[in-house]
Design a protein around this motif. Structure first.
Motif, PDB file in Angstrom:
ATOM      1  N   ALA A 355       0.834  -1.212   0.000  1.00 43.60           N
ATOM      2  CA  ALA A 355       0.000   0.000   0.000  1.00 43.60           C
ATOM      3  C   ALA A 355       0.866   1.259   0.000  1.00 43.60           C
ATOM      4  O   ALA A 355       0.519   2.273  -0.624  1.00 43.60           O
ATOM      5  CB  ALA A 355      -0.943  -0.008   1.204  1.00 43.60           C
ATOM      6  N   ILE A 395      -2.946   8.226   5.227  1.00 43.65           N
ATOM      7  CA  ILE A 395      -2.144   8.134   4.013  1.00 43.65           C
ATOM      8  C   ILE A 395      -1.558   9.509   3.700  1.00 43.65           C
ATOM      9  O   ILE A 395      -2.279  10.513   3.709  1.00 43.65           O
ATOM     10  CB  ILE A 395      -3.030   7.638   2.840  1.00 43.65           C
ATOM     11  CG1 ILE A 395      -3.360   6.149   3.037  1.00 43.65           C
ATOM     12  CG2 ILE A 395      -2.348   7.874   1.500  1.00 43.65           C
ATOM     13  CD1 ILE A 395      -4.311   5.592   2.004  1.00 43.65           C
ATOM     14  N   SER A 405      -4.699   2.257  -2.327  1.00 46.54           N
ATOM     15  CA  SER A 405      -4.022   2.084  -1.028  1.00 46.54           C
ATOM     16  C   SER A 405      -5.027   1.894   0.101  1.00 46.54           C
ATOM     17  O   SER A 405      -4.815   1.069   0.999  1.00 46.54           O
ATOM     18  CB  SER A 405      -3.162   3.302  -0.703  1.00 46.54           C
ATOM     19  OG  SER A 405      -1.963   3.249  -1.408  1.00 46.54           O
TER      20      SER A 405
END
Ligand code: URA
Ligand code: CA
Length: 431
Positions: A355, A395, A405
């Protein structure tokens, strides 16, 4: 070569001369891939004695250059990790151990897995360069007690060639071959003592603690055979280490840890590995004494100050150790919500690494560029309680579409209804 293959096929040991004949011939190109492949497969099935592994290691060391660290005063201690996700330990251990007086001449690599290596992380510090000549490297370690360089010279060409062949002949997963491959590189890099951090779990080469221990034992045995004081710690990789995954994010986490405010697991692993390094480097008699020294250099901020000196010496700006907002940062910060309520049961470290790679924190192929600013900050660890919709990770991205992701993270951070135990961090030790 046919006789050597036949011997190993039948489960016999091969001699030092036979091993050198194979390694030299394969490196020089006089032994063809098909014979080398047959021997590797025979080794895969029949194994190697400790002595054979030592001989294979030294034949690979002798195939190329060796770094000469004899100009550095004191016992040079190196550390090697078999690779995990979000593993920031090297960045922390170099100044931490050096601050206790042990010279650390670190040769590091770029990331081969899903996330960046130590060199990639250091390059998140603007201006930091890792191209030092041998002479500059040795002088800097004598002056400051620490230096970090990239792989230089023609180290273990036999390993490079054999590793590529193993990759395409299904012979990577062999403990004697992995152990000799790793140890050949460490020995060629010139350290007197080697502390190994062997990871076990989802995010690691070795999925079980038994396999990790067997690999650790093999490497320790090789090191001792060739006169290098070698020891190993087997540590958990069933979840990423610390909270940060990504280059600049991990530099920030390293600075916090050196300042005494790091994540519990990352701090503990650094203290365990660091204690072994300080004892091996002759700066403490016992592990307890070494640990007290390490805690002191965190407490009085001398380890962090030394990290600043390393940065200045290698072209960076040490202001970042006081102001981490000067590190590269990503445009978008996007929360990843939990899909259900419960306790974190599993965090598949390798998938979380993927990811992060998708965001640009690591390389898909060897020539890809890395985005130093991006990555993932976990908000939870195994055992923590989480409510549906609550943030489990943040993120950091320079692309606004991070749906891929998010999906990977949500799929591979498992949430269970019942309370979950936190995994042990230190699983075994070989002292
Ligand atoms: N890492 C190495 O350097 N060599 C191996 O064989 C496996 C992992
Ligand atoms: Ca981390």
């Amino acid at each position: 070569m046919v006789d050597i293959i036949e011997k190993k096929r039948d489960g016999e040991s091969i001699t030092k001369e036979e091993i050198s004949f194979f390694v030299d011939g394969y490196t020089a190109g006089t032994i063809p891939d098909y014979q080398a492949s047959a021997l590797l497969m025979a080794i895969y099935f029949k194994g190697m004695t400790a002595e054979e592994q030592g001989d294979l290691t030294m034949a690979m060391v002798d195939s190329g250059d060796q770094i000469d660290l004899s100009g550095i005063k004191g016992i040079k201690v190196d550390k090697h990790s078999t690779g995990g996700v979000g593993d920031t330990t090297t960045l922390i251990l170099v100044p931490l151990v050096a601050a206790c007086g042990v010279p650390v001449a670190k040769m590091s690599g770029r990331g081969l897995g899903h996330t960046g290596g130590t060199l990639d992380k250091l390059e998140a510090i603007e201006g930091f360069h890792i191209e030092l000549t041998q002479k500059q490297f040795v002088n800097q370690v004598n002056d400051l007690k620490l230096a970090v360089i990239g792989q230089s010279g023609n180290l273990t060409p036999a390993d490079k060639k054999l590793y590529s062949l193993r990759d395409v002949t299904a012979t990577v997963d062999s403990i004697p071959l992995i152990a000799s491959s790793i140890m050949s590189k460490k020995i060629a890099a010139g350290a007197d003592a080697i502390v190994l951090d062997v990871k076990a779990g989802d995010g690691a080469f070795m999925k079980t603690v038994e396999d990790a221990e067997a690999l650790a034992q093999a490497m320790v045995s090789i090191g001792r055979q060739v006169g290098r004081n070698t020891m190993a710690v087997i540590s958990d990789m069933s979840q990423p280490l610390g909270y940060a995954i990504g280059n600049a994010l991990e530099v920030k986490e390293a600075i916090e840890t050196l300042g005494g405010n790091g994540p519990e697991d990352l701090t503990e692993l650094c203290l365990v590995l660091g204690s072994k390094m300080v004892v091996a480097g002759g700066k403490a008699e016992t592990i307890e004494e070494a640990r007290a020294l390490l805690e002191k250099v965190i407490e009085d901020r001398s380890a962090l100050a030394l990290f600043g000196e390393l940065i200045d010496a290698q072209g960076g700006d040490s202001k970042i150790i006081h102001d981490t907002s000067l590190l590269p940062s990503a445009t978008f910060k996007i929360n990843v919500p939990a899909l259900s309520t419960g306790y974190i049961a599993k965090m598949e470290a390798d998938e979380i690494g993927v990811a992060a790679m998708v965001l640009g924190a690591g390389r898909e192929t060897k020539d890809d560029d890395i985005d130093l600013a991006v990555g993932i900050m976990l908000s939870k660890k195994i055992g923590d309680f989480v409510k549906e919709g609550e943030t489990i990770a943040v993120i950091h991205s320079n692309k606004d579409d991070v749906s891929k992701s998010i999906k990977i993270i949500q799929k591979h951070i498992h949430i269970a209804k019942d309370p979950q135990e936190k995994p042990e961090l230190i699983l075994r030790m070989i002292t």
